[in-house]
Each structure stands twice: as structure tokens, then as C-alpha cells.
Design a protein around this motif. Structure first.
Motif, PDB file in Angstrom:
ATOM      1  N   ASP A  36     -22.749  45.888  60.757  1.00  0.00           N
ATOM      2  CA  ASP A  36     -22.282  46.538  59.528  1.00  0.00           C
ATOM      3  C   ASP A  36     -21.316  45.615  58.783  1.00  0.00           C
ATOM      4  OD1 ASP A  36     -23.760  48.890  59.828  1.00  0.00           O
ATOM      5  OD2 ASP A  36     -22.202  49.817  61.067  1.00  0.00           O
ATOM      6  N   ASP A  39     -19.957  46.631  55.156  1.00  0.00           N
ATOM      7  CA  ASP A  39     -19.098  47.819  55.212  1.00  0.00           C
ATOM      8  C   ASP A  39     -17.749  47.499  55.848  1.00  0.00           C
ATOM      9  OD1 ASP A  39     -21.024  49.360  54.014  1.00  0.00           O
ATOM     10  OD2 ASP A  39     -21.713  50.317  55.863  1.00  0.00           O
ATOM     11  N   HIS A  40     -17.761  46.701  56.886  1.00  0.00           N
ATOM     12  CA  HIS A  40     -16.488  46.330  57.522  1.00  0.00           C
ATOM     13  C   HIS A  40     -15.645  45.445  56.607  1.00  0.00           C
ATOM     14  CE1 HIS A  40     -18.325  47.373  61.628  1.00  0.00           C
ATOM     15  NE2 HIS A  40     -17.322  48.205  61.416  1.00  0.00           N
ATOM     16  N   VAL A  42     -15.649  45.551  53.346  1.00  0.00           N
ATOM     17  CA  VAL A  42     -15.113  46.464  52.331  1.00  0.00           C
ATOM     18  C   VAL A  42     -13.905  47.210  52.884  1.00  0.00           C
ATOM     19  CG1 VAL A  42     -15.595  48.554  50.998  1.00  0.00           C
ATOM     20  CG2 VAL A  42     -17.294  46.719  51.083  1.00  0.00           C
ATOM     21  N   ALA A  43     -14.008  47.695  54.113  1.00  0.00           N
ATOM     22  CA  ALA A  43     -12.890  48.419  54.735  1.00  0.00           C
ATOM     23  C   ALA A  43     -11.680  47.517  54.884  1.00  0.00           C
ATOM     24  CB  ALA A  43     -13.319  48.969  56.088  1.00  0.00           C
ATOM     25  N   ALA A  44     -11.901  46.278  55.288  1.00  0.00           N
ATOM     26  CA  ALA A  44     -10.789  45.338  55.438  1.00  0.00           C
ATOM     27  C   ALA A  44     -10.139  45.049  54.096  1.00  0.00           C
ATOM     28  CB  ALA A  44     -11.282  44.043  56.079  1.00  0.00           C
ATOM     29  N   ASP A  46     -10.116  46.935  51.376  1.00  0.00           N
ATOM     30  CA  ASP A  46      -9.386  48.126  50.922  1.00  0.00           C
ATOM     31  C   ASP A  46      -8.046  48.242  51.640  1.00  0.00           C
ATOM     32  OD1 ASP A  46     -11.443  48.793  49.221  1.00  0.00           O
ATOM     33  OD2 ASP A  46     -12.308  50.317  50.548  1.00  0.00           O
ATOM     34  N   ALA A  47      -8.040  47.981  52.950  1.00  0.00           N
ATOM     35  CA  ALA A  47      -6.813  48.100  53.734  1.00  0.00           C
ATOM     36  C   ALA A  47      -5.784  47.052  53.320  1.00  0.00           C
ATOM     37  CB  ALA A  47      -7.126  47.971  55.219  1.00  0.00           C
ATOM     38  N   GLU A  98     -20.822  45.567  46.332  1.00  0.00           N
ATOM     39  CA  GLU A  98     -19.863  46.268  47.192  1.00  0.00           C
ATOM     40  C   GLU A  98     -18.500  45.585  47.231  1.00  0.00           C
ATOM     41  OE1 GLU A  98     -23.965  46.742  49.183  1.00  0.00           O
ATOM     42  OE2 GLU A  98     -22.879  45.271  47.968  1.00  0.00           O
ATOM     43  N   THR A 191     -12.596  44.876  62.761  1.00  0.00           N
ATOM     44  CA  THR A 191     -11.948  45.362  61.543  1.00  0.00           C
ATOM     45  C   THR A 191     -11.021  46.525  61.842  1.00  0.00           C
ATOM     46  OG1 THR A 191     -13.807  44.618  60.188  1.00  0.00           O
ATOM     47  CG2 THR A 191     -12.373  46.310  59.247  1.00  0.00           C
ATOM     48  N   GLU A 192     -11.431  47.403  62.727  1.00  0.00           N
ATOM     49  CA  GLU A 192     -10.578  48.538  63.086  1.00  0.00           C
ATOM     50  C   GLU A 192      -9.281  48.072  63.738  1.00  0.00           C
ATOM     51  OE1 GLU A 192     -10.710  52.768  65.584  1.00  0.00           O
ATOM     52  OE2 GLU A 192     -12.427  51.404  65.626  1.00  0.00           O
ATOM     53  N   THR A 195      -7.113  46.523  60.846  1.00  0.00           N
ATOM     54  CA  THR A 195      -6.538  47.488  59.913  1.00  0.00           C
ATOM     55  C   THR A 195      -5.501  48.368  60.594  1.00  0.00           C
ATOM     56  OG1 THR A 195      -8.402  49.001  60.285  1.00  0.00           O
ATOM     57  CG2 THR A 195      -8.549  47.504  58.399  1.00  0.00           C
TER      58      THR A 195
END
Length: 211
Positions: A36, A39-40, A42-44, A46-47, A98, A191-192, A195
Motif C-alpha cells: 500500500d 496510501d502510506h 499519503v498518511a505520512a 498528512d502526519a 494522491e 509508516t504507523e 507517525t
């Protein structure tokens, strides 16, 4: 690692890699789906923006005809030329939807080779902004990301690689780089994990001590 001194460097999140119809998309599709990757990333991003850090985009592009490089390329650049990838002004060279840069993001121009520091002002921008921690994501896991990781390490930055926000042309190459090379020159994290560390004072303190 302090958010204000942290920069996420997004390497080559461009249509030719990330998007169906891109010249190299089929080559990285399986690893992207497995991890993913987009998506990861993008999450990074955003954080990092929310925490007050910097997001830098480092696309690669060439003029039609690839006049910036040798007329007899070999290795990875031969593949770029033969597939007619990352031609400046074309859809394939555009940053994917994205991860379209937003206000406050920085787009680093001039990347023509593997190392994102090599032909750009990336080092100048990072040092001008007081960046101490460089967080890497992008393509390819074992090529441009790894080359940039090694340079950032040698330049004295704290380097974090996001293991699920990178992509390669095979699961084997991807896994080999993350397992054997990334720990030598960076602090590999999901990424989790990253973040969470970015928003936790205790985790940030532990991370800065290498725990």
C-alpha cells in the motif's frame, strides 16, 4: 527527532510509477499493492504537515530525447530511456494525484540520476530549513531511495526509511534492501511507527536515542 526539524522526502511519486497506464507501473504494481505504498506515503505526508514538519517532493524528469544524459545509457537509466519514462511536460512525469503538492510543500527540481542529492539543491533546502531528520519514501526501494538514504546518512542527517511507503520492481529486491541495506544507513520504520513517534513525546525521545 522534532517535527519542526523533520522533512519527509517523497521520491518519484509520479504517474509513470504509481498510476495505471504509466510506463513503469506494471513493473512496480505488485510491490505497491503488497505494501500500500501510495496510501502510506499519503498518511505520512498528512502526519508531517499536521505536526509542523516539511514535505518535499523530488520528481525526476528529462527533456524529450534525454539530452541531459549519455547517448549510450546503461543500467537503470537505460531502462528509463527505452521505456520513454519521465519525459518533462508529459503526464507520466507529473506527480500523482494522491500526492499533489499542497501549499507549504516544496518541489525539488533537477533530479536526473539516482541520488536525490546529486543534481539538485536538496541539501541546501534541508539545511536552510534547519532539518535534522530526513524521512524517505518512494521509488525504487533499492535504487533512488537507497542511494538518497546513503547520501543523507553520510551528510550527517538522522535518516528514517518508511518500509511500507517504498516500492521496487520485485518483492525480492524490495525485501533484500529493507532487510540488509536499510538498517546499515537508516532507522527503518513502518509508516504507523513513524507517525506514532511523530505525535508522542516519549516515542520521539526514544527514537532520537536509537531505541
Amino acid at each position: 527527532m522534532k517535527p519542526e526539524n523533520t522533512a519527509l522526502v517523497l521520491i518519484e511519486f509520479q504517474n509513470d510509477f504509481t498510476t495505471p497506464g504509466g510506463t513503469l507501473h506494471d513493473a512496480v504494481k505488485s510491490v505497491m499493492e503488497q505494501s500500500d505504498t501510495v496510501d502510506h506515503a499519503v498518511a505520512a505526508a498528512d502526519a508531517v504537515r499536521k505536526a509542523g514538519g516539511s514535505v518535499l517532493h523530488v520528481p525526476i524528469s528529462f527533456a524529450p530525447g534525454y539530452g541531459e544524459i549519455t547517448s549510450h545509457p546503461y543500467g537503470i537509466l537505460a531502462g528509463v530511456v527505452s521505456s520513454t519514462s519521465f519525459v518533462r511536460g508529459g503526464w507520466g512525469a507529473e506527480i500523482c494525484e494522491e500526492l499533489t503538492p499542497v501549499d507549504g510543500d516544496i518541489v525539488i527540481e533537477g533530479k536526473r540520476g539516482l541520488d536525490a542529492f546529486g543534481s539538485t539543491n536538496l541539501d541546501f533546502v534541508l539545511r536552510s530549513k534547519g532539518i535534522e531528520t530526513v524521512v524517505l519514501a518512494g521509488f525504487l526501494t533499492n535504487c533512488c531511495v537507497e542511494s538518497t538514504m546513503r547520501s543523507a546518512y553520510e551528510k550527517g542527517f538522522e535518516v528514517i526509511t518508511l518500509t511500507d511507503a517504498v516500492g521496487a520492481t520485485s518483492p525480492e529486491e524490495h525485501a533484500n534492501a529493507i532487510t540488509y541495506d536499510y538498517p546499515m544507513f537508516s532507522k527503518p520504520m513502518t509508516t504507523e511507527e513513524f507517525t506514532s513517534a511523530l505525535t508522542s513525546e516519549d516515542a520521539l525521545a526514544d527514537s532520537s536515542r536509537g531505541y
